[in-house]
Motif scaffolding. Structure first.
Motif, PDB file in Angstrom:
ATOM      1  N   ASP A 133       0.821  -1.209   0.000  1.00 19.57           N
ATOM      2  CA  ASP A 133       0.000   0.000   0.000  1.00 19.57           C
ATOM      3  C   ASP A 133       0.858   1.263   0.000  1.00 19.57           C
ATOM      4  O   ASP A 133       0.542   2.242  -0.687  1.00 19.57           O
ATOM      5  CB  ASP A 133      -0.941   0.014   1.208  1.00 19.57           C
ATOM      6  CG  ASP A 133      -2.027  -1.059   1.120  1.00 19.57           C
ATOM      7  OD1 ASP A 133      -2.248  -1.628   0.021  1.00 19.57           O
ATOM      8  OD2 ASP A 133      -2.655  -1.327   2.163  1.00 19.57           O
ATOM      9  N   LEU A 134       1.972   1.240   0.747  1.00 19.56           N
ATOM     10  CA  LEU A 134       2.885   2.376   0.795  1.00 19.56           C
ATOM     11  C   LEU A 134       3.520   2.612  -0.572  1.00 19.56           C
ATOM     12  O   LEU A 134       3.506   3.737  -1.099  1.00 19.56           O
ATOM     13  CB  LEU A 134       3.965   2.145   1.861  1.00 19.56           C
ATOM     14  CG  LEU A 134       5.051   3.204   1.981  1.00 19.56           C
ATOM     15  CD1 LEU A 134       4.474   4.576   2.320  1.00 19.56           C
ATOM     16  CD2 LEU A 134       6.075   2.789   3.033  1.00 19.56           C
ATOM     17  N   VAL A 135       4.052   1.555  -1.185  1.00 21.90           N
ATOM     18  CA  VAL A 135       4.674   1.689  -2.505  1.00 21.90           C
ATOM     19  C   VAL A 135       3.634   2.133  -3.532  1.00 21.90           C
ATOM     20  O   VAL A 135       3.898   3.019  -4.357  1.00 21.90           O
ATOM     21  CB  VAL A 135       5.348   0.367  -2.950  1.00 21.90           C
ATOM     22  CG1 VAL A 135       5.830   0.461  -4.388  1.00 21.90           C
ATOM     23  CG2 VAL A 135       6.502   0.020  -2.030  1.00 21.90           C
ATOM     24  N   CYS A 136       2.448   1.556  -3.470  1.00 24.54           N
ATOM     25  CA  CYS A 136       1.388   1.904  -4.424  1.00 24.54           C
ATOM     26  C   CYS A 136       1.017   3.386  -4.324  1.00 24.54           C
ATOM     27  O   CYS A 136       0.876   4.066  -5.337  1.00 24.54           O
ATOM     28  CB  CYS A 136       0.175   1.008  -4.199  1.00 24.54           C
ATOM     29  SG  CYS A 136      -1.048   1.130  -5.517  1.00 24.54           S
ATOM     30  N   LYS A 137       0.876   3.875  -3.096  1.00 25.19           N
ATOM     31  CA  LYS A 137       0.540   5.292  -2.902  1.00 25.19           C
ATOM     32  C   LYS A 137       1.636   6.185  -3.487  1.00 25.19           C
ATOM     33  O   LYS A 137       1.348   7.165  -4.177  1.00 25.19           O
ATOM     34  CB  LYS A 137       0.348   5.588  -1.406  1.00 25.19           C
ATOM     35  CG  LYS A 137       0.033   7.028  -1.084  1.00 25.19           C
ATOM     36  CD  LYS A 137      -1.322   7.431  -1.610  1.00 25.19           C
ATOM     37  CE  LYS A 137      -1.636   8.877  -1.245  1.00 25.19           C
ATOM     38  NZ  LYS A 137      -2.901   9.312  -1.821  1.00 25.19           N
ATOM     39  N   SER A 152       2.003   5.709  -7.441  1.00 24.23           N
ATOM     40  CA  SER A 152       0.837   6.281  -8.129  1.00 24.23           C
ATOM     41  C   SER A 152       0.945   7.797  -8.232  1.00 24.23           C
ATOM     42  O   SER A 152       0.286   8.418  -9.068  1.00 24.23           O
ATOM     43  CB  SER A 152      -0.457   5.932  -7.381  1.00 24.23           C
ATOM     44  OG  SER A 152      -0.675   4.545  -7.415  1.00 24.23           O
ATOM     45  N   ASN A 153       1.758   8.379  -7.361  1.00 15.40           N
ATOM     46  CA  ASN A 153       1.983   9.823  -7.352  1.00 15.40           C
ATOM     47  C   ASN A 153       3.429  10.156  -7.719  1.00 15.40           C
ATOM     48  O   ASN A 153       3.964  11.169  -7.274  1.00 15.40           O
ATOM     49  CB  ASN A 153       1.649  10.393  -5.968  1.00 15.40           C
ATOM     50  CG  ASN A 153       0.183  10.300  -5.654  1.00 15.40           C
ATOM     51  OD1 ASN A 153      -0.598  11.109  -6.131  1.00 15.40           O
ATOM     52  ND2 ASN A 153      -0.221   9.302  -4.881  1.00 15.40           N
ATOM     53  N   LEU A 182      15.085   5.637  -5.697  1.00 12.52           N
ATOM     54  CA  LEU A 182      13.675   5.372  -5.991  1.00 12.52           C
ATOM     55  C   LEU A 182      12.760   6.255  -5.147  1.00 12.52           C
ATOM     56  O   LEU A 182      11.961   7.014  -5.682  1.00 12.52           O
ATOM     57  CB  LEU A 182      13.343   3.889  -5.723  1.00 12.52           C
ATOM     58  CG  LEU A 182      14.022   2.870  -6.629  1.00 12.52           C
ATOM     59  CD1 LEU A 182      13.745   1.455  -6.138  1.00 12.52           C
ATOM     60  CD2 LEU A 182      13.554   3.036  -8.069  1.00 12.52           C
ATOM     61  N   ILE A 183      12.887   6.127  -3.822  1.00 13.90           N
ATOM     62  CA  ILE A 183      12.035   6.892  -2.905  1.00 13.90           C
ATOM     63  C   ILE A 183      12.915   7.852  -2.114  1.00 13.90           C
ATOM     64  O   ILE A 183      13.788   7.422  -1.378  1.00 13.90           O
ATOM     65  CB  ILE A 183      11.277   5.951  -1.947  1.00 13.90           C
ATOM     66  CG1 ILE A 183      10.409   4.962  -2.739  1.00 13.90           C
ATOM     67  CG2 ILE A 183      10.415   6.769  -0.977  1.00 13.90           C
ATOM     68  CD1 ILE A 183       9.811   3.851  -1.896  1.00 13.90           C
ATOM     69  N   LEU A 202       7.522  12.241   1.183  1.00 17.42           N
ATOM     70  CA  LEU A 202       8.293  11.297   0.380  1.00 17.42           C
ATOM     71  C   LEU A 202       7.901  11.412  -1.084  1.00 17.42           C
ATOM     72  O   LEU A 202       6.757  11.752  -1.398  1.00 17.42           O
ATOM     73  CB  LEU A 202       8.032   9.862   0.850  1.00 17.42           C
ATOM     74  CG  LEU A 202       8.314   9.570   2.324  1.00 17.42           C
ATOM     75  CD1 LEU A 202       7.793   8.191   2.688  1.00 17.42           C
ATOM     76  CD2 LEU A 202       9.800   9.671   2.599  1.00 17.42           C
ATOM     77  N   ARG A 203       8.852  11.108  -1.973  1.00 19.57           N
ATOM     78  CA  ARG A 203       8.561  11.142  -3.407  1.00 19.57           C
ATOM     79  C   ARG A 203       9.161   9.920  -4.077  1.00 19.57           C
ATOM     80  O   ARG A 203      10.319   9.584  -3.863  1.00 19.57           O
ATOM     81  CB  ARG A 203       9.133  12.406  -4.048  1.00 19.57           C
ATOM     82  CG  ARG A 203       8.900  12.437  -5.554  1.00 19.57           C
ATOM     83  CD  ARG A 203       9.242  13.750  -6.208  1.00 19.57           C
ATOM     84  NE  ARG A 203      10.607  14.150  -5.947  1.00 19.57           N
ATOM     85  CZ  ARG A 203      11.017  15.417  -5.924  1.00 19.57           C
ATOM     86  NH1 ARG A 203      10.168  16.400  -6.127  1.00 19.57           N
ATOM     87  NH2 ARG A 203      12.267  15.703  -5.688  1.00 19.57           N
ATOM     88  N   PHE A 204       8.358   9.238  -4.895  1.00 18.29           N
ATOM     89  CA  PHE A 204       8.875   8.185  -5.763  1.00 18.29           C
ATOM     90  C   PHE A 204       9.383   8.906  -7.005  1.00 18.29           C
ATOM     91  O   PHE A 204       8.625   9.582  -7.696  1.00 18.29           O
ATOM     92  CB  PHE A 204       7.780   7.178  -6.138  1.00 18.29           C
ATOM     93  CG  PHE A 204       8.342   5.860  -6.592  1.00 18.29           C
ATOM     94  CD1 PHE A 204       8.334   4.762  -5.746  1.00 18.29           C
ATOM     95  CD2 PHE A 204       8.903   5.722  -7.847  1.00 18.29           C
ATOM     96  CE1 PHE A 204       8.861   3.548  -6.148  1.00 18.29           C
ATOM     97  CE2 PHE A 204       9.449   4.521  -8.263  1.00 18.29           C
ATOM     98  CZ  PHE A 204       9.424   3.429  -7.409  1.00 18.29           C
TER      99      PHE A 204
END
Length: 104
Positions: A31-35, A38-39, A85-86, A94-96
């Motif tokens: 869920d953390l990676v997806c959030k 996705s942004n 990556l993050i 945080l930013r991907f």
């Protein structure tokens, strides 16, 4: 399917890959990676992460995010000393990253 840098996520099937290798993520890690992915390219605040990933609007410590972020970085192969990556943006979130972050 969402793909940013070498990470691919299938939100419908809750599966993740780095290149051709599948990555086993816990429910919260996924869920953390997806959030974040996705942004990708945008900073996601810790408040937003706590609300959308953990389902809480009041929290007293960001240690939960930090611990899960450490596990995620390790599984994704993202060096916490020089993440590509993050990335963490103090006081913001945080930013991907959309592309590889150059070493300073």
């Amino acid at each position: 399917m969402i793909e940013v840098q070498e990470i691919r996520l299938d939100p419908a099937r809750r599966r993740a890959w780095r290149g051709d290798d599948e990555i086993k993520l816990s429910r919260k890690e996924f869920d953390l990676v997806c959030k974040l992915i996705s942004n990708a390219g945008s900073i996601v605040s810790r408040d937003e992460l706590m609300r959308d990933v953990w389902g809480v609007s009041f929290w007293s410590s960001s240690k939960t995010i930090d611990v899960h972020l450490g596990w995620v970085r390790r599984k994704l192969g993202d060096d916490p000393r020089q993440p590509h990556l993050i990335t963490t943006h103090r006081g913001k979130g945080l930013r991907f990253e959309l592309g590889h972050v150059p070493v300073a």
